[in-house]
Structures are given as C-alpha cells and as structure tokens.
Design a protein around this motif. Structure first.
Motif, PDB file in Angstrom:
ATOM      1  N   GLY A  60       0.817  -1.205   0.000  1.00 25.21           N
ATOM      2  CA  GLY A  60       0.000   0.000   0.000  1.00 25.21           C
ATOM      3  C   GLY A  60       0.849   1.253   0.000  1.00 25.21           C
ATOM      4  N   THR A  61       0.191   2.379   0.211  1.00 20.68           N
ATOM      5  CA  THR A  61       0.844   3.690   0.177  1.00 20.68           C
ATOM      6  C   THR A  61       0.354   4.533   1.349  1.00 20.68           C
ATOM      7  N   VAL A  62       1.268   5.262   1.970  1.00 21.30           N
ATOM      8  CA  VAL A  62       0.915   6.194   3.038  1.00 21.30           C
ATOM      9  C   VAL A  62       0.882   7.587   2.436  1.00 21.30           C
ATOM     10  N   LYS A  63      -0.209   8.315   2.708  1.00 15.86           N
ATOM     11  CA  LYS A  63      -0.355   9.678   2.202  1.00 15.86           C
ATOM     12  C   LYS A  63      -0.638  10.616   3.374  1.00 15.86           C
ATOM     13  N   PRO A  64      -0.273  11.882   3.250  1.00 13.18           N
ATOM     14  CA  PRO A  64      -0.558  12.843   4.326  1.00 13.18           C
ATOM     15  C   PRO A  64      -2.065  12.906   4.612  1.00 13.18           C
ATOM     16  N   GLY A  65      -2.411  12.969   5.881  1.00 17.53           N
ATOM     17  CA  GLY A  65      -3.808  13.090   6.282  1.00 17.53           C
ATOM     18  C   GLY A  65      -4.554  11.783   6.404  1.00 17.53           C
ATOM     19  N   MET A  66      -3.866  10.668   6.279  1.00 16.34           N
ATOM     20  CA  MET A  66      -4.528   9.368   6.393  1.00 16.34           C
ATOM     21  C   MET A  66      -4.915   9.106   7.829  1.00 16.34           C
TER      22      MET A  66
END
Length: 90
Positions: free
Chosen positions: A84-90
C-alpha cells in the motif's frame, strides 16, 4: 544443511551454497581461492542477480510494527510499509 532447508519448505532452485571468507575476502567481490567444487558467481554477483519481489502500491496498507515508545507524552510507532501507500492526512 540442505536436508533441513528442504524440510523447512525451500526448493532446490531456491538454495545457493557459497564458499566465502570475509577475513581474507575470498569469493566476496571476485572469485579467488575458490574450492574446485564451486563453479558459481561471487557473493556480490549472486546478490546482484537476485530478483526483488515487487510491491503493490494499490494493495491495502500494511505496516508491521517493529517498536513503540513514549516521547514527551506522545506514543511513537516504528514500522515499515510492506504494502500500500501512506499519504498525508490518512
């Protein structure tokens, strides 16, 4: 060692036995003082030839936690993104 690894689920094509000497540097970067029974590549060439499994960025987020600690009242978690991917505001 081979029977133990086969019993643990490894296949013959997944096993590599590599004679090296870290102290003398034999067969680490280039093949020198290699036993007659070994005809394969040096350690660095073998590591360069390994296929790295891909990481699916669209898979569900998976972060195994490695460590956790408290710092100034906050709880900090340490982990590595495996899928998966981590994005700001998750």
């Amino acid at each position: 060692m081979a029977p133990f690894l086969k019993q643990s689920g490894f296949k013959d094509d997944q096993l590599s036995f590599l004679p090296i000497s870290g102290l003398a540097g034999d067969n680490v970067k280039e093949a020198k003082n290699t036993p007659a029974w070994y005809k394969g590549p040096s350690l660095l060439k073998l590591l360069d030839s390994l296929v790295v499994p891909g990481r699916d960025e669209n898979a569900p987020l998976r972060i195994p936690l490695l460590d956790g600690y408290r710092d100034m009242g906050s709880i900090m978690a340490i982990g590595k993104v495996e899928a998966g991917t981590v994005k700001p505001g998750m």
